[in-house]
Scaffold this active site. Sequence first.
Site: not given
Length: 263
Positions: A56, A102, A158
């Site tokens: 973001y 990840k 999110d």
Amino acid sequence: MLLGAVGLPQFDAADVRPEQGLIGLRRALDVYANLRPARGGTVDLMVVRELVGGLYYGAKGTRADGTVFDTCEYHPTQVERIARRGFELARTRRGRLASVDKANVLETSRMWRRVVTEVAADYPEVELEHVLVDAAAMYLVQAPGRFDVILTENTFGDILSDEAAGLTGGLGLAASASLGDGGPGIFEPVHGSAPDIAGRGIANPAGMLRSVALMLEHGLGRAEQARRLEEAVEGALSGAPTRDLGGAATTDSFVAAVLDQLT
Ligand code: IPM
Ligand code: MG
């Protein structure tokens, strides 16, 4: 600060979107810890989402050849402070923390995993596991009861927090608290502005009322009032559910039912 949902389709193509205001506000107030509880049935978990870093806020733009890019950036200190929040919360709950990343692909995730593992040494009473985000998405559907606190970065949080909300009655019910170190917090429902039902008086206000409960608890230090409001919302949800839950309550009648339980 109690905040309503932002975003409308007519702004989708605008140069300045309402979402940018929200994203700027989070950063300006440095509310890095976004708490998103999901409760219902066998599910009782809390997503702790890092809120002021990652994709973001990383460098973004368009290269000369037309390639468009967003970059995911984290500093270890950003990871450390959100990790501490996650461990602090886990030890007031069932003492289990799943850190989602990840790390099989991303550099930021490998650093995330290293820092979380280091912080874990200060919280021996909390049981830590690392879960890859794709697997976490599957476990959330298959066996959500295994999760207590889910600690994760901005974008993964999110996505997973909407998934968690979906497990427990949908976005209409989900609340969130965004906290920094000391300054004002932001309390807001997880749902968007729901333009499809705007102005019809049928929106489910539970997510907003639960955000008020989170504000009482985390922003104003009034845990007892928070508990009472939360119970009243639960009572109204089982007694007079709104349309999204298959009931007939309007926004106003739902709020009246909650007030009834409080007095
Ligand atoms: C949320 C929302 C926001 C986000 C949007 C409206 C910018 O989806 O709070 O989850 O992506 O953080
Ligand atoms: Mg979202």
